[in-house]
Design an enzyme around this catalytic site. Structure first.
Site, PDB file in Angstrom:
ATOM      1  N   ASP A 178       0.876  -1.177   0.000  1.00  0.00           N
ATOM      2  CA  ASP A 178       0.000   0.000   0.000  1.00  0.00           C
ATOM      3  C   ASP A 178       0.912   1.225   0.000  1.00  0.00           C
ATOM      4  OD1 ASP A 178      -2.325   1.642   0.328  1.00  0.00           O
ATOM      5  OD2 ASP A 178      -1.964   1.740   2.476  1.00  0.00           O
ATOM      6  N   SER A 179       0.325   2.387  -0.198  1.00  0.00           N
ATOM      7  CA  SER A 179       1.106   3.629  -0.114  1.00  0.00           C
ATOM      8  C   SER A 179       1.625   3.862   1.300  1.00  0.00           C
ATOM      9  CB  SER A 179       0.221   4.804  -0.508  1.00  0.00           C
ATOM     10  OG  SER A 179      -0.857   4.905   0.394  1.00  0.00           O
ATOM     11  N   CYS A 204      -4.421  -1.480  -1.819  1.00  0.00           N
ATOM     12  CA  CYS A 204      -4.575  -0.047  -2.033  1.00  0.00           C
ATOM     13  C   CYS A 204      -5.530   0.130  -3.210  1.00  0.00           C
ATOM     14  CB  CYS A 204      -3.208   0.555  -2.358  1.00  0.00           C
ATOM     15  SG  CYS A 204      -3.239   2.291  -2.814  1.00  0.00           S
ATOM     16  N   GLU A 229      -2.097   8.145   8.734  1.00  0.00           N
ATOM     17  CA  GLU A 229      -0.633   7.994   8.751  1.00  0.00           C
ATOM     18  C   GLU A 229      -0.015   8.639   9.996  1.00  0.00           C
ATOM     19  OE1 GLU A 229       1.481   6.327   6.802  1.00  0.00           O
ATOM     20  OE2 GLU A 229      -0.140   5.529   5.567  1.00  0.00           O
ATOM     21  N   CYS A 270     -10.965   3.340   0.370  1.00  0.00           N
ATOM     22  CA  CYS A 270      -9.520   3.485   0.564  1.00  0.00           C
ATOM     23  C   CYS A 270      -9.185   2.643   1.787  1.00  0.00           C
ATOM     24  CB  CYS A 270      -9.192   4.952   0.816  1.00  0.00           C
ATOM     25  SG  CYS A 270      -7.515   5.238   1.438  1.00  0.00           S
ATOM     26  N   HIS A 274      -7.070   2.927   4.034  1.00  0.00           N
ATOM     27  CA  HIS A 274      -6.790   3.663   5.275  1.00  0.00           C
ATOM     28  C   HIS A 274      -8.076   3.923   6.083  1.00  0.00           C
ATOM     29  CE1 HIS A 274      -2.924   4.613   3.375  1.00  0.00           C
ATOM     30  NE2 HIS A 274      -2.512   5.133   4.521  1.00  0.00           N
TER      31      HIS A 274
HETATM   32  N1  DGL Z   1      -4.738   3.092   1.057  1.00  0.00           N
HETATM   33  C1  DGL Z   1      -4.718   3.748  -0.229  1.00  0.00           C
HETATM   34  C2  DGL Z   1      -5.995   3.419  -0.983  1.00  0.00           C
HETATM   35  O1  DGL Z   1      -6.614   2.438  -0.646  1.00  0.00           O
HETATM   36  C3  DGL Z   1      -4.443   5.183  -0.024  1.00  0.00           C
HETATM   37  C4  DGL Z   1      -3.932   5.834  -1.249  1.00  0.00           C
HETATM   38  C5  DGL Z   1      -3.179   7.085  -0.990  1.00  0.00           C
HETATM   39  O2  DGL Z   1      -2.068   6.997  -0.514  1.00  0.00           O
HETATM   40  O3  DGL Z   1      -3.703   8.154  -1.327  1.00  0.00           O
HETATM   41  O4  DGL Z   1      -6.400   4.090  -1.912  1.00  0.00           O
END
Ligand code: DGL
Length: 270
Positions: free
Chosen positions: A11-12, A74, A153, A185, A187
């Protein structure tokens, strides 16, 4: 490929740990290598080309480390990069995820659902296709919820800052009469309590975590790659970011000590 090899996941940042938790609950004997691309987080504001480059570099790293399959935990990278990564990194199954529009449409009684996602996911083809294909007579209110990833984050999951960040996204949805909010998302499940409290108990708040865990199980099963071990699997985190910053947030989100290392795969030109 052997079934004792680990599952790779990326993931990011730390958001995909919500997917790791679902997969670990479903398949506790699987070992998981999780990659958090914190130095490039959030992906939601980056150009698609860069998201594709990072995704390929990370997928190659995970394959070099023995991943038998890779979960793109992600929505943004799944929408922007998964086809490209499958092409560039052949020979390993990739499992991507997408916002739970179809289940949301099936659940709504008010014929109005909301989708909270990153700016890239909201402007992407994949979400448009999902809405066109599954939306039917339901009005889908998609909102580019910039800023929420950064809160997770930072380990800020509730309180006045979270409510203030949610207000401009959720007030219009409530005004439009949505009875389902889709968390698009990985997150956002960490903000679920705050979101649920904000929209009230009559509104369902759903995500794709369980669905992607089941899908991963089925892909591994078909390929004969489910772990045959009776021992509990372990999981570890690598990050392109600062372990002193990411480690404590990962511990907060997972509720336990984490093994975390710094590693930053650079894009290759071959
Ligand atoms: N967890 C990522 C997602 O599901 C976040 C993406 C991001 O870093 O903007 O889209």
């Amino acid at each position: 490929m052997s079934n004792n090899q680990p599952i790779g996941m990326f993931d990011s940042g730390v958001g995909g740990l919500s997917v790791l938790a679902e997969l670990h609950a479903l398949r506790p004997t699987e070992t998981i290598l999780y990659y958090a691309d914190n130095a490039y987080c959030p992906y939601g504001l980056r150009p698609p080309e860069e998201i594709r480059e990072r995704s390929v570099a990370i997928a190659r790293l995970l394959v070099e480390q023995g991943a038998k399959a890779i979960v793109v935990a992600c929505n943004t990278a799944s929408a922007m990069a998964i086809d490209h990564v499958r092409q560039q990194v052949p020979g390993v199954p990739f499992i991507g995820l997408e916002p739970a529009v179809k289940p949301g449409v099936a659940m709504t009684k008010s014929k109005n659902i909301g989708v909270l996602a990153t700016p890239r996911t909201v402007s992407g083809e994949r979400l448009r296709w999902l809405i066109e294909t599954h939306g039917g007579d339901v009005k889908v209110h998609s909102v580019a919820a910039a800023g929420l990833v950064e809160l997770v984050e930072a380990g800020i999951l509730s309180g006045p800052r979270v409510d203030a960040a949610l207000r401009p996204f959720l007030d219009p949805m409530i005004g439009a009469g949505v009875d389902v909010v889709v968390l698009g998302c990985t997150h956002y499940p960490y903000l679920r309590s705050a979101i649920q409290a904000y929209v009230g108990p009559e509104v369902a708040v759903i995500d794709s975590g369980t669905a992607i865990a089941r899908r991963t199980q089925s892909v591994l099963d078909v390929a004969g790659l489910l772990s045959a071990s009776f021992e509990p699997g372990t999981w570890s985190i690598q990050t392109s970011g600062d372990v002193a910053e990411v480690g404590p947030v990962a511990e907060l989100l997972t509720g336990g000590p984490v093994a975390i290392l710094h590693r930053d795969p650079k894009a290759r030109t071959d």
